[in-house]
Motif scaffolding. Structure first.
Motif, PDB file in Angstrom:
ATOM      1  N   SER A 135      25.624   6.557 -41.811  1.00 20.86           N
ATOM      2  CA  SER A 135      25.555   7.750 -42.646  1.00 20.86           C
ATOM      3  C   SER A 135      26.151   7.436 -43.977  1.00 20.86           C
ATOM      4  CB  SER A 135      26.409   8.581 -41.845  1.00 20.86           C
ATOM      5  OG  SER A 135      27.613   8.364 -41.928  1.00 20.86           O
ATOM      6  N   GLY A 136      26.526   8.432 -44.923  1.00 26.47           N
ATOM      7  CA  GLY A 136      27.276   8.293 -45.978  1.00 26.47           C
ATOM      8  C   GLY A 136      28.781   7.794 -45.972  1.00 26.47           C
ATOM      9  N   GLY A 137      29.286   8.070 -44.651  1.00 25.43           N
ATOM     10  CA  GLY A 137      30.756   7.858 -44.417  1.00 25.43           C
ATOM     11  C   GLY A 137      30.957   6.719 -43.529  1.00 25.43           C
ATOM     12  N   PHE A 165      23.638   2.843 -50.536  1.00 19.78           N
ATOM     13  CA  PHE A 165      22.477   3.445 -51.154  1.00 19.78           C
ATOM     14  C   PHE A 165      22.551   4.346 -52.308  1.00 19.78           C
ATOM     15  CE2 PHE A 165      19.799   1.871 -47.369  1.00 19.78           C
ATOM     16  CZ  PHE A 165      18.650   2.064 -48.022  1.00 19.78           C
ATOM     17  N   ASP A 166      23.650   5.262 -52.128  1.00 22.12           N
ATOM     18  CA  ASP A 166      24.141   6.121 -53.269  1.00 22.12           C
ATOM     19  C   ASP A 166      24.686   5.364 -54.458  1.00 22.12           C
ATOM     20  OD1 ASP A 166      23.354   8.387 -51.591  1.00 22.12           O
ATOM     21  OD2 ASP A 166      25.360   8.371 -50.718  1.00 22.12           O
ATOM     22  N   LYS A 167      25.373   4.554 -54.303  1.00 23.44           N
ATOM     23  CA  LYS A 167      26.148   3.765 -55.477  1.00 23.44           C
ATOM     24  C   LYS A 167      24.981   2.841 -56.126  1.00 23.44           C
ATOM     25  CE  LYS A 167      30.855   3.854 -53.885  1.00 23.44           C
ATOM     26  NZ  LYS A 167      31.783   2.882 -53.243  1.00 23.44           N
ATOM     27  N   ILE A 182      15.824   5.805 -53.512  1.00 25.78           N
ATOM     28  CA  ILE A 182      15.531   4.152 -53.453  1.00 25.78           C
ATOM     29  C   ILE A 182      14.536   3.882 -52.410  1.00 25.78           C
ATOM     30  CG2 ILE A 182      16.602   2.123 -52.579  1.00 25.78           C
ATOM     31  CD1 ILE A 182      19.055   2.757 -53.847  1.00 25.78           C
ATOM     32  N   GLU A 183      14.290   4.648 -51.363  1.00 24.95           N
ATOM     33  CA  GLU A 183      13.116   4.372 -50.444  1.00 24.95           C
ATOM     34  C   GLU A 183      11.868   4.602 -51.297  1.00 24.95           C
ATOM     35  OE1 GLU A 183      13.052   6.614 -46.888  1.00 24.95           O
ATOM     36  OE2 GLU A 183      11.638   5.100 -45.834  1.00 24.95           O
ATOM     37  N   LYS A 184      11.843   5.754 -52.034  1.00 24.54           N
ATOM     38  CA  LYS A 184      10.538   6.216 -52.930  1.00 24.54           C
ATOM     39  C   LYS A 184      10.159   5.102 -53.956  1.00 24.54           C
ATOM     40  CE  LYS A 184      10.645  10.601 -54.195  1.00 24.54           C
ATOM     41  NZ  LYS A 184      11.057  11.373 -55.237  1.00 24.54           N
ATOM     42  N   GLY A 269      22.479   9.123 -38.011  1.00 20.97           N
ATOM     43  CA  GLY A 269      22.913   9.224 -39.440  1.00 20.97           C
ATOM     44  C   GLY A 269      21.920   9.313 -40.590  1.00 20.97           C
ATOM     45  N   GLY A 270      22.186   9.778 -41.862  1.00 20.93           N
ATOM     46  CA  GLY A 270      21.336   9.969 -42.612  1.00 20.93           C
ATOM     47  C   GLY A 270      20.282   8.451 -43.202  1.00 20.93           C
ATOM     48  N   VAL A 271      21.031   7.611 -43.007  1.00 22.29           N
ATOM     49  CA  VAL A 271      19.959   6.060 -43.245  1.00 22.29           C
ATOM     50  C   VAL A 271      19.152   6.096 -42.229  1.00 22.29           C
ATOM     51  CG1 VAL A 271      20.508   3.809 -44.088  1.00 22.29           C
ATOM     52  CG2 VAL A 271      22.278   5.476 -44.525  1.00 22.29           C
TER      53      VAL A 271
HETATM   54  O1  KG4 Z   1      24.402  11.521 -42.125  1.00 25.18           O
HETATM   55  P1  KG4 Z   1      24.336  12.161 -43.369  1.00 25.18           P
HETATM   56  O2  KG4 Z   1      23.298  13.156 -43.799  1.00 25.18           O
HETATM   57  O3  KG4 Z   1      25.889  12.719 -43.901  1.00 25.18           O
HETATM   58  C1  KG4 Z   1      26.888  11.883 -43.716  1.00 25.18           C
HETATM   59  O4  KG4 Z   1      27.303  11.145 -44.586  1.00 25.18           O
HETATM   60  O5  KG4 Z   1      27.636  12.194 -42.717  1.00 25.18           O
HETATM   61  O6  KG4 Z   1      24.065  11.144 -44.432  1.00 25.18           O
HETATM   62  C2  KG4 Z   1      23.928  11.089 -45.743  1.00 25.18           C
HETATM   63  C3  KG4 Z   1      23.575   9.545 -46.304  1.00 25.18           C
HETATM   64  C4  KG4 Z   1      23.309   9.523 -47.915  1.00 25.18           C
HETATM   65  O7  KG4 Z   1      24.159   8.435 -48.335  1.00 25.18           O
HETATM   66  C5  KG4 Z   1      22.110   9.271 -48.105  1.00 25.18           C
HETATM   67  O8  KG4 Z   1      21.914   8.625 -49.183  1.00 25.18           O
HETATM   68  C6  KG4 Z   1      21.572   8.445 -46.740  1.00 25.18           C
HETATM   69  O9  KG4 Z   1      22.102   9.189 -45.911  1.00 25.18           O
HETATM   70  N1  KG4 Z   1      20.067   8.706 -46.790  1.00 25.18           N
HETATM   71  C7  KG4 Z   1      19.217   7.664 -46.865  1.00 25.18           C
HETATM   72  C8  KG4 Z   1      17.947   8.130 -46.686  1.00 25.18           C
HETATM   73  N2  KG4 Z   1      18.067   9.629 -46.369  1.00 25.18           N
HETATM   74  C9  KG4 Z   1      19.510   9.853 -46.496  1.00 25.18           C
HETATM   75  N3  KG4 Z   1      19.353   6.302 -46.994  1.00 25.18           N
HETATM   76  C10 KG4 Z   1      18.502   5.419 -47.046  1.00 25.18           C
HETATM   77  N4  KG4 Z   1      17.287   6.011 -46.791  1.00 25.18           N
HETATM   78  C11 KG4 Z   1      16.726   7.213 -46.815  1.00 25.18           C
HETATM   79  N5  KG4 Z   1      15.609   7.814 -46.611  1.00 25.18           N
END
Ligand code: KG4
Ligand code: ZN
Length: 344
Positions: A135-137, A165-167, A182-184, A269-271
């Motif tokens: 995830s982000g964290g 990914f965010d940075k 980035i994926e797009k 997680g988001g990734v």
């Molecule tokens: O789990 P999450 O919704 O929130 C927490 O951080 O707990 O994860 C968010 C993270 C962000 O850093 C976002 O850039 C990443 O998940 N994320 C992705 C994608 N969709 C969201 N990273 C890579 N590819 C994606 N399609």
């Protein structure tokens, strides 16, 4: 039994009502992107204030979508940690106040336990299983032995995968959240245009490191033209996918050596929303004779249904007990599940 859950650990204000049979009666989320957009990252104070502003209307919306009223709720829970202290305090106290006024039991839930168990809200997955939480964290490899027993095999020693990914998106001039953008961009790039470093590639532990990758991308951007954006995005994404695959192989090999009979590999997680990464990880199925389970994206990213479900599972196995004095616990590792703080 219907459980109402509140999740406010970061920049998502989320509520859900889930039954003990696993029916998600409603799951609502307010993503605070607009509030933080101008700052290029989550501002903790703004996140806490926004949770406070949004909770009352989201509660009404959640109950409306569930077609239930507060008298149909049997228990209330909230994420107590890990997360940003301000947001945790808002969600926890809002949930406690509701529980007190309704004379219902209140439970404090670990956010990571929510991620770890959310797959079981979607389908039957037997314990023990391997979880890759990205995830982000957090970037962690965890053996989920039961609803309340977890072994952390490895985690990032610096940035989390989502944070990277965010940075990287920021370095490439792409908007937040960086992952989807980035994926797009990567779709139109050559994933082998650049070779970025794979930290720990030949080491036998299960830890991650992403800060060197981010620095390598920064150097690459400084030395290339604007129109290399798609190639850099694609090469970066390939490298993250390879690192996640390599460390997951290491974790599954560790399980095999330690005779931990994991039969499934679950990603959360988001990734986990990233299709390129999903396609890279699916190769684990053949290599380790396990099934890879990718839950729906709505359950992978932050949501309150996973918090309600973790509460239900932990009430069932006896590890969760009502606790009106549970404190917000910003640092709360999964292997210390029964050590959440208590207010005086
Ligand atoms: O789990 P999450 O919704 O929130 C927490 O951080 O707990 O994860 C968010 C993270 C962000 O850093 C976002 O850039 C990443 O998940 N994320 C992705 C994608 N969709 C969201 N990273 C890579 N590819 C994606 N399609
Ligand atoms: Zn999360």
């Amino acid at each position: 039994m219907n459980v109402l859950a509140i999740e406010t650990s970061c920049d998502e204000t989320a509520l859900a009502v889930v039954s003990n049979k696993g029916t998600i009666h409603a799951s609502t989320i307010y993503s605070q992107f607009p509030e933080h957009a101008a700052y290029g990252g989550v501002v903790p104070e703004i996140a806490a204030r926004t949770h406070l502003t949004k909770l009352p209307t989201l509660l009404e919306k959640t109950l409306g979508e569930a077609e239930l009223s507060l008298k149909d709720i049997d228990a209330i829970c909230a994420t107590a940690g890990p997360g940003l202290i301000g947001g945790l305090l808002v969600g926890l106290n809002y949930a406690k106040a509701l529980a007190f006024s309704l004379e219902k039991p209140f439970y404090s839930i670990n956010h990571l336990a929510g991620h770890a168990l959310s797959v079981r809200l979607h389908e039957t997955v037997a314990f023990p299983y391997m979880l890759l939480l990205v995830s982000g964290g957090h970037t962690q490899l965890i053996v989920v032995h039961s609803s309340s027993r977890f072994t952390l095999l490895g985690e990032s020693r610096d940035d989390a995968a989502g944070e990277t990914f965010d940075k990287t998106a920021k370095l490439l001039g792409l908007p937040q959240p960086g992952g989807p953008n980035i994926e797009k961009w990567a779709l139109s790039g050559n994933a082998h245009a650049y070779n970025f470093p794979h930290p720990f590639a030949n080491e036998s532990h299960c830890d991650f490191s992403f800060s060197g990758l981010k620095t390598a991308v920064r150097t690459c951007i400084a030395n290339t033209s604007e129109n290399e954006k798609a190639n850099i995005a694609a090469s970066f994404q390939r490298t993250v996918a390879e690192i996640l695959y390599e460390r997951s192989c290491q974790a599954l090999a560790t399980c095999s050596i330690q005779k931990i009979p994991v039969k499934s590999f679950v990603i959360a997680g988001g990734v986990a929303a990233n299709n390129f990464i999903r396609n890279a990880l699916i190769k684990l199925e053949k290599k380790f004779q396990i099934s890879c389970i990718f839950p729906p994206i709505s359950l992978c990213t932050d949501n309150a249904a996973m918090i309600a479900w973790a509460c239900i599972e932990q009430i069932r196995d006896g590890s969760a007990t009502p606790n009106m004095r549970a404190a917000a616990t910003p640092r709360w590792p999964l292997n210390q599940l029964n050590r959440e703080g208590t207010t005086k």
